[in-house]
Design a protein around this motif. Structure first.
Motif, PDB file in Angstrom:
ATOM      1  N   VAL A 157       1.002  -0.963   0.097  1.00 41.21           N
ATOM      2  CA  VAL A 157       0.289   0.290   0.310  1.00 41.21           C
ATOM      3  C   VAL A 157       1.370   1.035   0.097  1.00 41.21           C
ATOM      4  O   VAL A 157       2.245   1.682   0.902  1.00 41.21           O
ATOM      5  N   PRO A 158       0.576   2.514  -0.968  1.00 39.44           N
ATOM      6  CA  PRO A 158       1.463   4.057  -0.576  1.00 39.44           C
ATOM      7  C   PRO A 158       1.910   4.112   0.837  1.00 39.44           C
ATOM      8  O   PRO A 158       2.700   4.765   1.126  1.00 39.44           O
ATOM      9  N   GLU A 159       0.896   3.915   1.396  1.00 37.98           N
ATOM     10  CA  GLU A 159       1.239   4.735   2.716  1.00 37.98           C
ATOM     11  C   GLU A 159       2.319   3.806   3.677  1.00 37.98           C
ATOM     12  O   GLU A 159       3.552   4.667   4.230  1.00 37.98           O
ATOM     13  N   GLY A 160       2.829   2.102   3.333  1.00 39.29           N
ATOM     14  CA  GLY A 160       2.972   1.477   3.460  1.00 39.29           C
ATOM     15  C   GLY A 160       4.866   2.107   2.956  1.00 39.29           C
ATOM     16  O   GLY A 160       5.790   1.953   3.273  1.00 39.29           O
TER      17      GLY A 160
ATOM     18  N   HIS B 219      10.014   4.387   3.358  1.00 42.06           N
ATOM     19  CA  HIS B 219      11.198   6.008   2.440  1.00 42.06           C
ATOM     20  C   HIS B 219      11.554   7.103   3.366  1.00 42.06           C
ATOM     21  O   HIS B 219      12.440   7.299   3.342  1.00 42.06           O
ATOM     22  N   ASP B 220      10.937   6.371   4.252  1.00 43.72           N
ATOM     23  CA  ASP B 220      11.191   7.832   5.887  1.00 43.72           C
ATOM     24  C   ASP B 220      11.572   7.305   6.279  1.00 43.72           C
ATOM     25  O   ASP B 220      13.359   8.108   6.614  1.00 43.72           O
TER      26      ASP B 220
ATOM     27  N   ARG C 208      17.919   5.510  -3.410  1.00 43.19           N
ATOM     28  CA  ARG C 208      18.941   6.596  -3.493  1.00 43.19           C
ATOM     29  C   ARG C 208      17.616   8.173  -3.761  1.00 43.19           C
ATOM     30  O   ARG C 208      18.410   8.815  -3.914  1.00 43.19           O
ATOM     31  N   ALA C 209      16.827   7.702  -3.936  1.00 44.53           N
ATOM     32  CA  ALA C 209      15.607   8.938  -5.041  1.00 44.53           C
ATOM     33  C   ALA C 209      15.487  10.003  -3.527  1.00 44.53           C
ATOM     34  O   ALA C 209      15.465  11.266  -3.937  1.00 44.53           O
ATOM     35  N   VAL C 210      16.016   8.558  -2.198  1.00 42.82           N
ATOM     36  CA  VAL C 210      15.596   9.647  -0.850  1.00 42.82           C
ATOM     37  C   VAL C 210      16.767  10.116  -0.019  1.00 42.82           C
ATOM     38  O   VAL C 210      17.073  10.803   0.901  1.00 42.82           O
TER      39      VAL C 210
ATOM     40  N   LEU D 224      11.065   8.668  14.494  1.00 39.64           N
ATOM     41  CA  LEU D 224      11.508   9.729  13.536  1.00 39.64           C
ATOM     42  C   LEU D 224       9.809  10.594  13.031  1.00 39.64           C
ATOM     43  O   LEU D 224      10.619  11.245  12.341  1.00 39.64           O
ATOM     44  N   GLY D 225       9.576  10.676  14.004  1.00 44.46           N
ATOM     45  CA  GLY D 225       8.775  12.513  14.083  1.00 44.46           C
ATOM     46  C   GLY D 225       6.957  11.886  14.226  1.00 44.46           C
ATOM     47  O   GLY D 225       6.616  13.126  13.920  1.00 44.46           O
ATOM     48  N   LEU D 226       6.829  10.656  13.835  1.00 47.63           N
ATOM     49  CA  LEU D 226       5.291  10.826  13.812  1.00 47.63           C
ATOM     50  C   LEU D 226       4.870  10.840  14.960  1.00 47.63           C
ATOM     51  O   LEU D 226       5.239  10.426  15.807  1.00 47.63           O
ATOM     52  N   ASP D 227       3.186  11.573  14.493  1.00 49.63           N
ATOM     53  CA  ASP D 227       2.843  11.316  16.245  1.00 49.63           C
ATOM     54  C   ASP D 227       1.707  10.613  15.775  1.00 49.63           C
ATOM     55  O   ASP D 227       2.147   9.651  14.993  1.00 49.63           O
TER      56      ASP D 227
END
Length: 403
Positions: A81-84, A89-90, A118-120, A386-389
């Motif tokens: 899924v895109p969110e995963g 990537h994060d 490598r893009a991120v 990672l900084g996610l709330d």
């Protein structure tokens, strides 16, 4: 281990089974923070392997999982899924190394191939473990240590005596996996040094096939030179046909001693003293290396009779002062109690289990072994770092992107 040579290095591991995760285990032993990404629902399939040969593992911790996953942190992510994929990537943005066992088509499907990562993070080291290597017609095919390392890498055919039907299998689970994983960890360490010196990241590749061939390097070189494969001796053979001090001898209690004294003329008299047969040192049949080689069969017969008169423990005590190399033949349980194994802390406690330390020690210190993670046990912890709330984390869980 705290303060290890890779302290401060973060590894993002997207891998399954034994090979590539064992590379992550070595890096963890060396001090790296290894984040193990597992499928959000099923986890690493290795967790489901409970029947290993004659052993059936009940409950947890599962030694079959812990060996290759000690000291890591586990997060559950669904990369379909895109969110995963966004979570991966994060995480990649914060990592020094991206470590994967996924095949090319799956790396592309899940957005984790070299260009994607490598893009991120342009400076990330991208490390891949494969069955058959990154090039060639079969680069997109998978493999296990039994197929790619043991059979295709020539180990099985070389170790199997000619009088045995079929092939001798590997001595235990993940044999080639673990060796290959150590090779991959070493390659990653070299790539980290290169990046430190030049600023340039590398793509690191190790395959089960390459590791099998490397393990057989001497044998393959000899076989290529001679134009024929090196073959095992028939079942029950002593060992060297021209050196009685290089081979196996049975003891009174059904155990075995392995002698490997490649200069028999140098060690013959000392062996004769230690087995209470000083007369053999004066025997003209064994006067020098050439004579010993000529009369190997007779020497082997004499030594077999002598070694059969005492137990392994008795020979071990007697051979404490023997100058030539020798060893008791030990099984996997006996090796744990070996005084040298204990003195060097080659087997250590990791939670409730005893695990083998990775083979490299720094500054005469064995690595601290920590238990492997429960499935997805650190998902919240890692994402909070990672900084996610919490709102974002809950949304990701609701979307099925994370466990």
């Amino acid at each position: 281990m705290s303060g290890g040579p890779l302290d401060g290095i973060r590894v993002l591991e997207v891998a399954m089974y034994g090979f590539v995760p064992s590379a992550g285990a070595v890096l963890s032993d060396w001090g790296a923070d290894v984040i193990k990404v597992e499928h959000a629902v099923t986890g690493d399939p290795q967790r489901g392997l409970r029947q290993i040969a004659t052993f059936k593992v009940e409950g947890d911790p599962n030694p079959n999982v812990e060996h290759a996953n000690r000291g890591k942190r586990s997060i559950g992510v669904d990369m379909s899924v895109p969110e995963g994929r966004a979570v991966i990537h994060d995480l990649a943005k914060t990592a020094d190394v991206f470590l994967t066992s996924f095949l090319p088509q799956h790396r592309s499907k899940f957005g984790i191939d070299v260009d994607d990562i490598r893009a991120v993070n342009p400076k990330i080291i991208y490390a891949r473990g494969s069955g058959l290597g990154p090039r060639g017609a079969e680069a997109d095919k998978g493999g296990y240590d039994m197929t790619a390392y043991w059979c295709r890498g020539s180990v099985a055919a070389t170790i199997t005596p000619p009088d045995i039907d079929g092939l001798i299998p590997p001595p235990g689970p993940a044999f080639g996996d673990t060796i290959s994983g150590t090779n991959l960890a070493g390659g990653i360490a070299a790539a980290l040094l290169k990046r430190e010196r030049t600023g340039e990241p590398s793509i690191v590749d190790v395959s089960l096939l390459s590791s099998g061939l490397w393990s057989m390097g001497h044998t393959i070189a000899l076989s290529a030179y001679m134009g024929e494969p090196l073959r095992a001796f028939p079942t029950g053979s002593h060992g060297s046909p021209s050196n009685p001090l290089s081979g196996l001898y049975a003891t009174k209690d059904g155990r075995y001693l392995s002698l490997v004294m490649l200069q028999p003329g140098k060690f013959w008299a000392d062996v004769c003293q230690h087995i209470d047969r000083p007369d053999l040192a004066e025997d003209p049949r064994f006067a020098d290396a050439a004579a010993i080689a000529t009369n190997t069969a007779a020497a082997v017969q004499i030594l077999r009779e002598v070694f059969a008169t005492r137990t392994l423990t008795e020979w071990t005590e007697r051979f404490a002062t023997l100058s030539g190399p020798w060893a008791p033949v030990q099984d996997a349980l006996q090796a744990i109690d070996d005084p040298q194994v204990q003195a060097n802390e080659y087997v250590r406690k990791a939670g409730d289990l005893q695990l083998v330390s990775s083979p490299v020690q720094f500054d005469l210190t064995a690595p601290d072994l920590r238990p492997g993670p429960e499935f997805a046990a650190q998902t919240d912890e890692v994402l909070l770092e990672l900084g996610l709330d919490w709102d974002r984390i809950i949304a990701l869980k609701t979307a099925g992107a994370i466990t």
